[in-house]
Design a protein around this motif. Structure first.
Motif, PDB file in Angstrom:
ATOM      1  N   ARG A 170      -2.240  -5.372  13.454  1.00  0.00           N
ATOM      2  CA  ARG A 170      -1.199  -6.330  12.922  1.00  0.00           C
ATOM      3  C   ARG A 170      -0.374  -6.586  14.186  1.00  0.00           C
ATOM      4  O   ARG A 170       0.519  -6.561  15.117  1.00  0.00           O
ATOM      5  CB  ARG A 170      -0.909  -6.218  12.167  1.00  0.00           C
ATOM      6  CG  ARG A 170       0.185  -7.658  11.077  1.00  0.00           C
ATOM      7  CD  ARG A 170       0.549  -7.728   9.819  1.00  0.00           C
ATOM      8  NE  ARG A 170       1.780  -6.409   9.923  1.00  0.00           N
ATOM      9  CZ  ARG A 170       3.241  -6.797   9.914  1.00  0.00           C
ATOM     10  NH1 ARG A 170       3.547  -7.901  10.281  1.00  0.00           N
ATOM     11  NH2 ARG A 170       3.835  -5.439   9.959  1.00  0.00           N
ATOM     12  N   ARG A 192       4.895   0.476  14.831  1.00  0.00           N
ATOM     13  CA  ARG A 192       4.840   2.466  14.136  1.00  0.00           C
ATOM     14  C   ARG A 192       3.370   2.560  13.807  1.00  0.00           C
ATOM     15  O   ARG A 192       3.389   4.507  14.042  1.00  0.00           O
ATOM     16  CB  ARG A 192       5.574   2.288  13.031  1.00  0.00           C
ATOM     17  CG  ARG A 192       5.558   1.502  11.829  1.00  0.00           C
ATOM     18  CD  ARG A 192       6.531   1.079  10.984  1.00  0.00           C
ATOM     19  NE  ARG A 192       6.184   0.547   9.737  1.00  0.00           N
ATOM     20  CZ  ARG A 192       7.004   0.765   9.532  1.00  0.00           C
ATOM     21  NH1 ARG A 192       8.163   0.195   9.524  1.00  0.00           N
ATOM     22  NH2 ARG A 192       6.917  -0.542   7.458  1.00  0.00           N
ATOM     23  N   THR A 193       2.297   3.099  13.274  1.00  0.00           N
ATOM     24  CA  THR A 193       1.710   3.680  12.892  1.00  0.00           C
ATOM     25  C   THR A 193       0.705   4.117  13.722  1.00  0.00           C
ATOM     26  O   THR A 193       0.047   4.917  14.624  1.00  0.00           O
ATOM     27  CB  THR A 193       0.609   2.498  12.085  1.00  0.00           C
ATOM     28  OG1 THR A 193      -0.419   1.941  12.892  1.00  0.00           O
ATOM     29  CG2 THR A 193       0.846   1.974  11.230  1.00  0.00           C
ATOM     30  N   GLN A 209       3.134  -7.321  15.003  1.00  0.00           N
ATOM     31  CA  GLN A 209       3.885  -6.519  14.414  1.00  0.00           C
ATOM     32  C   GLN A 209       5.255  -8.336  14.015  1.00  0.00           C
ATOM     33  O   GLN A 209       6.102  -8.229  14.821  1.00  0.00           O
ATOM     34  CB  GLN A 209       5.017  -5.784  14.399  1.00  0.00           C
ATOM     35  CG  GLN A 209       3.771  -4.788  14.258  1.00  0.00           C
ATOM     36  CD  GLN A 209       3.541  -3.888  13.413  1.00  0.00           C
ATOM     37  OE1 GLN A 209       4.625  -3.455  12.771  1.00  0.00           O
ATOM     38  NE2 GLN A 209       2.499  -4.274  12.381  1.00  0.00           N
ATOM     39  N   PRO A 263      -4.262   0.377   9.767  1.00  0.00           N
ATOM     40  CA  PRO A 263      -3.375   0.427   8.381  1.00  0.00           C
ATOM     41  C   PRO A 263      -2.967   0.115   7.336  1.00  0.00           C
ATOM     42  O   PRO A 263      -2.609  -0.077   5.955  1.00  0.00           O
ATOM     43  CB  PRO A 263      -2.329   0.498   9.209  1.00  0.00           C
ATOM     44  CG  PRO A 263      -2.649  -0.016  10.492  1.00  0.00           C
ATOM     45  CD  PRO A 263      -3.808  -0.381  10.630  1.00  0.00           C
ATOM     46  N   LEU A 264      -4.198  -1.911   7.567  1.00  0.00           N
ATOM     47  CA  LEU A 264      -3.363  -3.487   6.902  1.00  0.00           C
ATOM     48  C   LEU A 264      -1.654  -3.002   6.522  1.00  0.00           C
ATOM     49  O   LEU A 264      -1.148  -2.003   6.951  1.00  0.00           O
ATOM     50  CB  LEU A 264      -4.243  -2.822   5.637  1.00  0.00           C
ATOM     51  CG  LEU A 264      -5.887  -2.645   5.850  1.00  0.00           C
ATOM     52  CD1 LEU A 264      -6.704  -2.313   4.253  1.00  0.00           C
ATOM     53  CD2 LEU A 264      -6.654  -4.086   6.140  1.00  0.00           C
ATOM     54  N   PRO A 265      -1.182  -4.466   6.199  1.00  0.00           N
ATOM     55  CA  PRO A 265      -1.726  -5.852   5.827  1.00  0.00           C
ATOM     56  C   PRO A 265      -2.389  -6.046   7.140  1.00  0.00           C
ATOM     57  O   PRO A 265      -1.489  -5.864   7.686  1.00  0.00           O
ATOM     58  CB  PRO A 265      -0.677  -6.538   6.054  1.00  0.00           C
ATOM     59  CG  PRO A 265       0.670  -5.384   6.464  1.00  0.00           C
ATOM     60  CD  PRO A 265      -0.092  -4.508   6.311  1.00  0.00           C
ATOM     61  N   HIS A 275       5.593   6.471  11.522  1.00  0.00           N
ATOM     62  CA  HIS A 275       4.899   6.117  10.580  1.00  0.00           C
ATOM     63  C   HIS A 275       3.649   7.563   9.866  1.00  0.00           C
ATOM     64  O   HIS A 275       2.862   7.300   9.507  1.00  0.00           O
ATOM     65  CB  HIS A 275       4.105   4.696   9.925  1.00  0.00           C
ATOM     66  CG  HIS A 275       4.233   4.313   8.769  1.00  0.00           C
ATOM     67  ND1 HIS A 275       3.690   5.273   7.827  1.00  0.00           N
ATOM     68  CD2 HIS A 275       3.360   2.736   7.955  1.00  0.00           C
ATOM     69  CE1 HIS A 275       3.602   4.592   6.298  1.00  0.00           C
ATOM     70  NE2 HIS A 275       2.822   3.326   6.511  1.00  0.00           N
ATOM     71  N   ARG A 329      11.422   3.771   3.175  1.00  0.00           N
ATOM     72  CA  ARG A 329      11.259   3.169   4.389  1.00  0.00           C
ATOM     73  C   ARG A 329      12.077   2.114   4.760  1.00  0.00           C
ATOM     74  O   ARG A 329      12.456   1.853   3.757  1.00  0.00           O
ATOM     75  CB  ARG A 329       9.884   2.144   3.279  1.00  0.00           C
ATOM     76  CG  ARG A 329       9.898   1.030   4.985  1.00  0.00           C
ATOM     77  CD  ARG A 329       8.344   0.134   4.824  1.00  0.00           C
ATOM     78  NE  ARG A 329       7.312   1.007   4.601  1.00  0.00           N
ATOM     79  CZ  ARG A 329       5.984   0.311   4.727  1.00  0.00           C
ATOM     80  NH1 ARG A 329       5.557  -0.638   4.964  1.00  0.00           N
ATOM     81  NH2 ARG A 329       4.928   1.255   5.453  1.00  0.00           N
ATOM     82  N   ARG A 343       0.776  -1.438  -0.352  1.00  0.00           N
ATOM     83  CA  ARG A 343       0.283  -0.328  -0.219  1.00  0.00           C
ATOM     84  C   ARG A 343       1.195   1.115   0.116  1.00  0.00           C
ATOM     85  O   ARG A 343       0.599   1.603  -0.743  1.00  0.00           O
ATOM     86  CB  ARG A 343      -0.999  -0.238   1.693  1.00  0.00           C
ATOM     87  CG  ARG A 343      -2.257   0.039   0.645  1.00  0.00           C
ATOM     88  CD  ARG A 343      -3.267  -0.428   2.787  1.00  0.00           C
ATOM     89  NE  ARG A 343      -1.871  -1.797   2.238  1.00  0.00           N
ATOM     90  CZ  ARG A 343      -1.797  -2.668   2.145  1.00  0.00           C
ATOM     91  NH1 ARG A 343      -2.989  -3.650   1.553  1.00  0.00           N
ATOM     92  NH2 ARG A 343      -1.619  -4.012   2.727  1.00  0.00           N
TER      93      ARG A 343
END
Ligand code: NCD
Length: 306
Positions: free
Chosen positions: A227, A164-165, A229, A265-267, A131, A103, A53
């Motif tokens: 998710r 991080r999001t 991580q 934030p996906l995935p 992020h 990134r 994404r």
């Protein structure tokens, strides 16, 4: 806007963020009007870590503004694999291009890059740290779907330690009046102390930390799922033990408010079951779409084409 780089979500003031969101809305309304605005500009996407994404949305954003793109998504195909330092790579790429989105697995790498770059650097994720462009997407989603950014009870669920999001979103949301956080995680994956102390407590934000989603879901205006991580764990056994800590399904959605929105934030792996996709409160695909528009607005501002 004078700002050159976006490394941390706090790099922009609330007013500057409002300007970016306002521009994003203008682009959404009339994309054609902006389709040549970056004619002649080149975006570099330097991705030393996997992404779908974020990289695609940056690249699509620049193409939709009439600019061009170059970059890598696999560091082994760049000179990093020959031992080139990040500083040298950035010096070179900033000669060839007008703006860089990067990134990298190391925390602080985008900050380092900004020291060596002649062109704007956008942090597209630095390890488990920050992020900020995901946060722009998150804020634009909240602003659009929840009628503004003030007064929300925000539940953040999952891997709050390495996500991080999560760190960037919490920092950013502390600046909006009457924000309340409900932080939902296993005790091993609680938010880092510096986020709790420096951003939540220091700003006197109401918050609580709990382990069970069912216990608090009814209180939330926004549920931000994340998710676990996997790539940041030192110990595979611990990952396996924690990976199924939360699964949001229709059963749990029944207890939630009628107008709560579900973000991610996906995935996703399995933390939101597919049946929730059909619930009108599911906002995560919309959030990904907003991500592209907000990156268009961000690049227009950093490149000073508007
Ligand atoms: C996030 C990331 O890379 O931190 N993905 C994204 O950019 N949308 C979330 C994640 O990988 O879990």
């Amino acid at each position: 806007m004078e700002k050159k780089h976006l490394i941390d979500p706090m790099d922009f003031s609330v007013k500057e963020l409002d300007e970016i969101f306002e521009l994003a809305h203008q682009i959404i309304e009339d994309p054609k009007k902006f389709s040549k605005i970056c004619d002649g500009k080149i975006l570099a996407t330097l991705f030393y870590e996997p992404s779908t994404r974020t990289r695609f949305s940056f690249e699509a954003a620049m193409m939709r503004l009439g600019g061009k793109i170059l970059g890598f998504s696999e560091p082994n195909s760049s000179s990093a694999s020959k031992g080139e330092t990040l500083a040298d790579t950035i010096k070179m790429v900033s000669i060839y291009t007008d703006i860089i989105a990067m990134r990298h697995p190391k925390e602080g790498s985008a900050r380092v890059a900004s020291i060596y770059s002649n062109v704007p650097i956008i942090n597209a994720g630095d390890g488990g740290h920050q992020h900020p462009t995901q946060t722009l997407a998150d804020l634009l989603t909240i602003e659009s779907l929840k009628m503004g950014l003030k007064g929300h009870t925000v539940g953040i669920c999952g891997d709050l330690r390495y996500g991080r999001t999560v760190h960037s979103l919490i920092k950013a949301m502390t600046r909006y009046e009457d924000t309340k956080f409900i932080l939902i995680s296993p005790k091993e994956l609680k938010i880092p102390d510096y986020i709790r102390e420096e951003f939540i407590k220091k700003n006197n934000i109401e918050f609580k930390e709990v382990e069970r989603l069912e216990e608090v879901i009814a209180e939330l205006d926004i549920l931000y799922m994340t998710r676990i991580q996997k790539e940041r764990f030192f110990n595979e056994e611990e990952y396996l033990r924690l990976k199924d800590s939360y699964i949001l399904d229709e059963e749990k959605m029944k207890i939630a408010k009628e107008d709560m929105i579900v973000m991610h934030p996906l995935p996703r792996v399995n933390e939101i079951s597919m049946e929730v996709d059909n619930d009108r409160r599911a906002a995560y695909f919309k959030e990904a779409e907003y991500g592209m528009y907000v990156r268009m607005a961000l690049m227009c501002k950093l490149l000073e084409v508007i």
